[in-house]
Design a protein around this motif. Structure first.
Motif, PDB file in Angstrom:
ATOM      1  N   GLU A  50       0.828  -1.215   0.000  1.00  0.00           N
ATOM      2  CA  GLU A  50       0.000   0.000   0.000  1.00  0.00           C
ATOM      3  C   GLU A  50       0.857   1.258   0.000  1.00  0.00           C
ATOM      4  O   GLU A  50       0.510   2.274   0.600  1.00  0.00           O
ATOM      5  CB  GLU A  50      -0.988  -0.015   1.163  1.00  0.00           C
ATOM      6  CG  GLU A  50      -1.977  -1.175   1.076  1.00  0.00           C
ATOM      7  CD  GLU A  50      -3.007  -1.193   2.176  1.00  0.00           C
ATOM      8  OE1 GLU A  50      -3.097  -0.211   2.957  1.00  0.00           O
ATOM      9  OE2 GLU A  50      -3.744  -2.190   2.264  1.00  0.00           O
ATOM     10  N   ARG A  68       1.711   4.236  -1.758  1.00  0.00           N
ATOM     11  CA  ARG A  68       1.178   5.096  -2.816  1.00  0.00           C
ATOM     12  C   ARG A  68       1.999   6.370  -3.002  1.00  0.00           C
ATOM     13  O   ARG A  68       1.560   7.310  -3.650  1.00  0.00           O
ATOM     14  CB  ARG A  68      -0.278   5.435  -2.528  1.00  0.00           C
ATOM     15  CG  ARG A  68      -1.175   4.198  -2.588  1.00  0.00           C
ATOM     16  CD  ARG A  68      -2.638   4.561  -2.617  1.00  0.00           C
ATOM     17  NE  ARG A  68      -3.476   3.415  -2.835  1.00  0.00           N
ATOM     18  CZ  ARG A  68      -3.681   2.826  -4.011  1.00  0.00           C
ATOM     19  NH1 ARG A  68      -3.096   3.289  -5.078  1.00  0.00           N
ATOM     20  NH2 ARG A  68      -4.475   1.783  -4.112  1.00  0.00           N
ATOM     21  N   ASP A 116      -4.158  -7.162 -13.843  1.00  0.00           N
ATOM     22  CA  ASP A 116      -5.546  -6.783 -13.607  1.00  0.00           C
ATOM     23  C   ASP A 116      -5.710  -5.270 -13.548  1.00  0.00           C
ATOM     24  O   ASP A 116      -4.735  -4.514 -13.459  1.00  0.00           O
ATOM     25  CB  ASP A 116      -6.076  -7.435 -12.324  1.00  0.00           C
ATOM     26  CG  ASP A 116      -5.268  -7.081 -11.091  1.00  0.00           C
ATOM     27  OD1 ASP A 116      -4.861  -5.906 -10.939  1.00  0.00           O
ATOM     28  OD2 ASP A 116      -5.035  -7.979 -10.264  1.00  0.00           O
ATOM     29  N   GLN A 117      -6.957  -4.830 -13.589  1.00  0.00           N
ATOM     30  CA  GLN A 117      -7.271  -3.403 -13.609  1.00  0.00           C
ATOM     31  C   GLN A 117      -6.826  -2.694 -12.334  1.00  0.00           C
ATOM     32  O   GLN A 117      -6.393  -1.543 -12.379  1.00  0.00           O
ATOM     33  CB  GLN A 117      -8.767  -3.183 -13.850  1.00  0.00           C
ATOM     34  CG  GLN A 117      -9.154  -1.737 -14.045  1.00  0.00           C
ATOM     35  CD  GLN A 117      -8.423  -1.075 -15.204  1.00  0.00           C
ATOM     36  OE1 GLN A 117      -8.328  -1.644 -16.292  1.00  0.00           O
ATOM     37  NE2 GLN A 117      -7.883   0.112 -14.983  1.00  0.00           N
ATOM     38  N   ALA A 118      -6.896  -3.361 -11.201  1.00  0.00           N
ATOM     39  CA  ALA A 118      -6.488  -2.734  -9.934  1.00  0.00           C
ATOM     40  C   ALA A 118      -5.007  -2.364  -9.980  1.00  0.00           C
ATOM     41  O   ALA A 118      -4.617  -1.269  -9.553  1.00  0.00           O
ATOM     42  CB  ALA A 118      -6.767  -3.669  -8.761  1.00  0.00           C
ATOM     43  N   SER A 127      -4.496   0.547 -12.419  1.00  0.00           N
ATOM     44  CA  SER A 127      -4.949   1.801 -11.804  1.00  0.00           C
ATOM     45  C   SER A 127      -3.940   2.303 -10.774  1.00  0.00           C
ATOM     46  O   SER A 127      -3.675   3.502 -10.696  1.00  0.00           O
ATOM     47  CB  SER A 127      -6.316   1.603 -11.131  1.00  0.00           C
ATOM     48  OG  SER A 127      -7.288   1.308 -12.093  1.00  0.00           O
ATOM     49  N   PHE A 128      -3.392   1.388  -9.995  1.00  0.00           N
ATOM     50  CA  PHE A 128      -2.356   1.748  -9.023  1.00  0.00           C
ATOM     51  C   PHE A 128      -1.169   2.402  -9.727  1.00  0.00           C
ATOM     52  O   PHE A 128      -0.681   3.441  -9.306  1.00  0.00           O
ATOM     53  CB  PHE A 128      -1.908   0.497  -8.255  1.00  0.00           C
ATOM     54  CG  PHE A 128      -0.686   0.721  -7.417  1.00  0.00           C
ATOM     55  CD1 PHE A 128      -0.781   1.354  -6.188  1.00  0.00           C
ATOM     56  CD2 PHE A 128       0.569   0.303  -7.851  1.00  0.00           C
ATOM     57  CE1 PHE A 128       0.356   1.569  -5.403  1.00  0.00           C
ATOM     58  CE2 PHE A 128       1.707   0.510  -7.077  1.00  0.00           C
ATOM     59  CZ  PHE A 128       1.589   1.139  -5.850  1.00  0.00           C
TER      60      PHE A 128
END
Length: 152
Positions: free
Chosen positions: A112, A114, A141-143, A146-147
């Protein structure tokens, strides 16, 4: 600031590493060639010859070196602390860097983390950002995508 420099060839050492050293930044090379990794680790310095009216020689220090076999340390650093990355490996090697980044950035997402990370490509290659990005994004994957869009 935590800086990783993929590649330890002539451009990486003689230009990027030299500039980072002159700006008083510590940095970590990630190099594929085991002989070069061994040499840089042993000597803990290298010289850069600056040509002009007078030749000047700078001795670059304050860097570390990882070989590709140090994958766990590389991935952990990228996942937890690296905020700036330079890539100077030659265009044909971008996909191998992408494979390492895919795994390391996945771990960054799992931690996590960011915090923004800048990746600077120092390549004379056709669309190097697209080559690297596609090797990192491919099959993810999309997650994850997006990250990356948010943080990288």
């Amino acid at each position: 600031m935590s800086i990783v420099l993929f590649g330890a060839g002539k451009i990486a050492r003689g230009f990027i590493g030299h500039l980072l050293w002159k700006a008083d930044y510590a940095f970590q090379f990630v190099e594929y060639n085991p002989a070069l990794v061994k040499l840089l680790k042993e000597r803990k310095r290298y010289t850069v010859r600056i040509l002009g009216e007078e030749v000047r020689i700078d001795t670059v220090t304050n860097f570390g070196v990882w070989g590709y076999e140090d994958i766990q340390e590389i991935e952990e650093a990228i996942a937890t602390e690296v905020d700036t990355m330079f890539v100077s490996v030659g265009g044909k090697n971008l996909q191998s860097v992408g494979a390492i980044l895919k795994s390391a950035l996945r771990k960054r997402m799992e931690h996590e983390n960011r915090e923004p990370m800048n990746i600077v490509l120092c390549e004379n290659w056709i669309k190097p950002a697209e080559v690297l990005k596609s090797s990192v994004f491919d099959g993810q994957d999309q997650a994850f995508q997006s990250f990356l869009d948010e943080c990288i």
